[in-house]
Motif scaffolding. Sequence first.
Motif, PDB file in Angstrom:
ATOM      1  N   GLU A  71      -9.094   6.262  11.367  1.00  0.00           N
ATOM      2  CA  GLU A  71      -7.812   6.790  10.899  1.00  0.00           C
ATOM      3  C   GLU A  71      -6.787   6.795  12.041  1.00  0.00           C
ATOM      4  OE1 GLU A  71      -7.749  10.349   8.601  1.00  0.00           O
ATOM      5  OE2 GLU A  71      -9.688   9.943   7.646  1.00  0.00           O
ATOM      6  N   ILE A  72      -7.245   7.163  13.223  1.00  0.00           N
ATOM      7  CA  ILE A  72      -6.346   7.135  14.382  1.00  0.00           C
ATOM      8  C   ILE A  72      -5.982   5.687  14.711  1.00  0.00           C
ATOM      9  CG2 ILE A  72      -6.003   7.922  16.746  1.00  0.00           C
ATOM     10  CD1 ILE A  72      -6.531  10.160  14.716  1.00  0.00           C
ATOM     11  N   GLU A  73      -6.947   4.813  14.651  1.00  0.00           N
ATOM     12  CA  GLU A  73      -6.690   3.392  14.913  1.00  0.00           C
ATOM     13  C   GLU A  73      -5.664   2.839  13.937  1.00  0.00           C
ATOM     14  OE1 GLU A  73     -10.558   1.739  14.545  1.00  0.00           O
ATOM     15  OE2 GLU A  73     -11.313   2.597  16.430  1.00  0.00           O
ATOM     16  N   SER A  74      -5.812   3.194  12.658  1.00  0.00           N
ATOM     17  CA  SER A  74      -4.863   2.734  11.640  1.00  0.00           C
ATOM     18  C   SER A  74      -3.467   3.256  11.921  1.00  0.00           C
ATOM     19  CB  SER A  74      -5.335   3.181  10.256  1.00  0.00           C
ATOM     20  OG  SER A  74      -4.400   2.818   9.261  1.00  0.00           O
ATOM     21  N   LEU A  75      -3.363   4.518  12.319  1.00  0.00           N
ATOM     22  CA  LEU A  75      -2.063   5.105  12.638  1.00  0.00           C
ATOM     23  C   LEU A  75      -1.412   4.369  13.804  1.00  0.00           C
ATOM     24  CD1 LEU A  75       0.166   7.243  12.542  1.00  0.00           C
ATOM     25  CD2 LEU A  75      -1.315   8.736  13.913  1.00  0.00           C
ATOM     26  N   ILE A  76      -2.168   4.096  14.849  1.00  0.00           N
ATOM     27  CA  ILE A  76      -1.612   3.398  16.012  1.00  0.00           C
ATOM     28  C   ILE A  76      -1.081   2.031  15.598  1.00  0.00           C
ATOM     29  CG2 ILE A  76      -2.161   2.364  18.252  1.00  0.00           C
ATOM     30  CD1 ILE A  76      -4.249   4.642  18.599  1.00  0.00           C
ATOM     31  N   ARG A  96     -14.524  15.235  21.908  1.00  0.00           N
ATOM     32  CA  ARG A  96     -15.752  14.434  21.943  1.00  0.00           C
ATOM     33  C   ARG A  96     -15.887  13.640  20.651  1.00  0.00           C
ATOM     34  NH1 ARG A  96     -20.782  17.999  24.373  1.00  0.00           N
ATOM     35  NH2 ARG A  96     -20.005  18.186  26.520  1.00  0.00           N
ATOM     36  N   GLY A  97     -16.422  12.465  20.778  1.00  0.00           N
ATOM     37  CA  GLY A  97     -16.611  11.620  19.614  1.00  0.00           C
ATOM     38  C   GLY A  97     -15.631  10.475  19.532  1.00  0.00           C
ATOM     39  N   TYR A  98     -14.607  10.516  20.385  1.00  0.00           N
ATOM     40  CA  TYR A  98     -13.634   9.428  20.425  1.00  0.00           C
ATOM     41  C   TYR A  98     -13.783   8.659  21.739  1.00  0.00           C
ATOM     42  CZ  TYR A  98     -11.308  11.943  16.623  1.00  0.00           C
ATOM     43  OH  TYR A  98     -11.026  12.586  15.440  1.00  0.00           O
ATOM     44  N   ASP A  99     -13.495   7.382  21.681  1.00  0.00           N
ATOM     45  CA  ASP A  99     -13.456   6.560  22.877  1.00  0.00           C
ATOM     46  C   ASP A  99     -11.993   6.420  23.286  1.00  0.00           C
ATOM     47  OD1 ASP A  99     -13.540   4.703  24.865  1.00  0.00           O
ATOM     48  OD2 ASP A  99     -14.496   3.125  23.692  1.00  0.00           O
ATOM     49  N   PRO A 100     -11.530   7.207  24.251  1.00  0.00           N
ATOM     50  CA  PRO A 100     -10.102   7.190  24.589  1.00  0.00           C
ATOM     51  C   PRO A 100      -9.618   5.829  25.064  1.00  0.00           C
ATOM     52  CG  PRO A 100     -11.347   8.445  26.214  1.00  0.00           C
ATOM     53  CD  PRO A 100     -12.270   8.167  25.081  1.00  0.00           C
ATOM     54  N   VAL A 101     -10.457   5.100  25.793  1.00  0.00           N
ATOM     55  CA  VAL A 101     -10.038   3.795  26.316  1.00  0.00           C
ATOM     56  C   VAL A 101      -9.735   2.835  25.173  1.00  0.00           C
ATOM     57  CG1 VAL A 101     -10.726   1.788  27.677  1.00  0.00           C
ATOM     58  CG2 VAL A 101     -11.275   4.093  28.488  1.00  0.00           C
ATOM     59  N   SER A 102     -10.629   2.789  24.182  1.00  0.00           N
ATOM     60  CA  SER A 102     -10.424   1.854  23.078  1.00  0.00           C
ATOM     61  C   SER A 102      -9.198   2.224  22.256  1.00  0.00           C
ATOM     62  CB  SER A 102     -11.667   1.793  22.182  1.00  0.00           C
ATOM     63  OG  SER A 102     -11.898   3.033  21.540  1.00  0.00           O
ATOM     64  N   LEU A 103      -8.935   3.525  22.093  1.00  0.00           N
ATOM     65  CA  LEU A 103      -7.748   3.939  21.339  1.00  0.00           C
ATOM     66  C   LEU A 103      -6.476   3.608  22.105  1.00  0.00           C
ATOM     67  CD1 LEU A 103      -8.854   7.388  19.842  1.00  0.00           C
ATOM     68  CD2 LEU A 103      -8.577   5.217  18.638  1.00  0.00           C
ATOM     69  N   VAL A 110       4.297  -2.816  25.109  1.00  0.00           N
ATOM     70  CA  VAL A 110       5.729  -2.545  25.272  1.00  0.00           C
ATOM     71  C   VAL A 110       6.124  -1.214  24.644  1.00  0.00           C
ATOM     72  CG1 VAL A 110       6.380  -4.964  25.478  1.00  0.00           C
ATOM     73  CG2 VAL A 110       6.359  -3.885  23.212  1.00  0.00           C
ATOM     74  N   LYS A 111       5.158  -0.498  24.045  1.00  0.00           N
ATOM     75  CA  LYS A 111       5.399   0.857  23.536  1.00  0.00           C
ATOM     76  C   LYS A 111       4.557   1.894  24.277  1.00  0.00           C
ATOM     77  CE  LYS A 111       6.828  -0.593  18.920  1.00  0.00           C
ATOM     78  NZ  LYS A 111       6.811  -0.304  17.468  1.00  0.00           N
ATOM     79  N   ASP A 112       3.829   1.448  25.276  1.00  0.00           N
ATOM     80  CA  ASP A 112       2.889   2.278  26.039  1.00  0.00           C
ATOM     81  C   ASP A 112       3.637   3.025  27.144  1.00  0.00           C
ATOM     82  OD1 ASP A 112       0.735   3.258  27.580  1.00  0.00           O
ATOM     83  OD2 ASP A 112       0.508   1.328  28.604  1.00  0.00           O
ATOM     84  N   ILE A 113       4.363   4.093  26.767  1.00  0.00           N
ATOM     85  CA  ILE A 113       5.206   4.759  27.767  1.00  0.00           C
ATOM     86  C   ILE A 113       4.383   5.530  28.797  1.00  0.00           C
ATOM     87  CG2 ILE A 113       7.177   4.889  26.202  1.00  0.00           C
ATOM     88  CD1 ILE A 113       6.561   8.003  26.178  1.00  0.00           C
ATOM     89  N   ASP A 114       3.096   5.732  28.529  1.00  0.00           N
ATOM     90  CA  ASP A 114       2.232   6.379  29.516  1.00  0.00           C
ATOM     91  C   ASP A 114       1.736   5.386  30.557  1.00  0.00           C
ATOM     92  OD1 ASP A 114       1.182   8.762  30.433  1.00  0.00           O
ATOM     93  OD2 ASP A 114      -0.673   8.609  29.286  1.00  0.00           O
ATOM     94  N   GLY A 115       1.911   4.091  30.285  1.00  0.00           N
ATOM     95  CA  GLY A 115       1.548   3.060  31.253  1.00  0.00           C
ATOM     96  C   GLY A 115       0.067   2.932  31.510  1.00  0.00           C
ATOM     97  N   VAL A 116      -0.758   3.127  30.452  1.00  0.00           N
ATOM     98  CA  VAL A 116      -2.204   3.181  30.665  1.00  0.00           C
ATOM     99  C   VAL A 116      -2.963   2.002  30.084  1.00  0.00           C
ATOM    100  CG1 VAL A 116      -2.294   5.690  30.876  1.00  0.00           C
ATOM    101  CG2 VAL A 116      -2.439   4.652  28.600  1.00  0.00           C
ATOM    102  N   THR A 117      -2.300   1.113  29.366  1.00  0.00           N
ATOM    103  CA  THR A 117      -3.017  -0.039  28.824  1.00  0.00           C
ATOM    104  C   THR A 117      -3.355  -1.028  29.942  1.00  0.00           C
ATOM    105  OG1 THR A 117      -0.940  -1.171  28.339  1.00  0.00           O
ATOM    106  CG2 THR A 117      -1.898   0.156  26.567  1.00  0.00           C
ATOM    107  N   SER A 118      -4.387  -1.849  29.696  1.00  0.00           N
ATOM    108  CA  SER A 118      -4.785  -2.825  30.710  1.00  0.00           C
ATOM    109  C   SER A 118      -3.679  -3.857  30.942  1.00  0.00           C
ATOM    110  CB  SER A 118      -6.082  -3.522  30.298  1.00  0.00           C
ATOM    111  OG  SER A 118      -5.936  -4.166  29.049  1.00  0.00           O
TER     112      SER A 118
END
Length: 277
Positions: A71-76, A96-103, A110-118
């Motif tokens: 559901e979070i993936e779909s929202l993103i 717990r239960g989520y993989d933060p890196v994959s999300l 270009v929308k990653d204002i936290d600058g954390v994507t690879s």
Amino acid sequence: MATLLEGKTLAGQINAVTAEYAAKHDLTLAVIQVGDDPASGAYREAKKRQAHRLGIIFEEYLFDTFVPAREIESLIRQLNSREEITGIFIEQPLPRGYDPVSLLELVDPVKDIDGVTSANAANLYLNRPGLFPATAEALMRILEFYHIDPKGKEAVIVGRSNIVGKPAALLLLHRHATVTICHSRTQALKEVVRRGDIVVAAVGKAELLKGDDFKNEAVVLDAGYNVTEGRTVGDVDFKGAVAHVSAITPVPGGVGSVTTASLFHNLVKARQLQYGT
């Protein structure tokens, strides 16, 4: 007595630029929070207030209890596809239960204002335009504002996180500093810190670095934020250091306000990356 590298005036200047841009171009920030972590909620509310002050549209997507990751993936993915969404921010920590890196990796770079994507990490590594972590950007903005040129200086960074230590090291390298990164396994930490013309404290341990850990001419940028015994302190013993070094950021009143301003200015950069203007 050291020069105080205060952040309020600089943050105000950055915010003024962001607000002026937002008045001409619609900027929309989408924030996702999963779970009921009190600190995350407080940070989200602070972002909402700041967005309203700057004239930025704020959308929040709150999931108080555990929901399937899909559901979070779909929202993103939906937010990625909406042209009016300028930036996306996922509050941490995730339950717990989520993989933060994959999300986080699902967020359009270009929308990653936290600058954390690879993708943005690669842009930073290669010194290409991108969106980079706000605290690391704030440190560079403070140096520039106070006319402190890192070129040819020895910079020591205490802390190797992906959102402060590592990006700050790369930004300083791009400005021609000689950079050493310290961490929990660094031997003779004080000896290494004492070499630094510029020292960035970003380890998350209250008052870890003492006044006599620095050379007299050092510029100290304290990116720590710790609450201990009812006091907010940095990673540097400010009272001990202020009489010893040449310049230092206070906590609070230093890096933090510039970090917030830099995060929202990343919305300006994000729109420019998306639309070229």
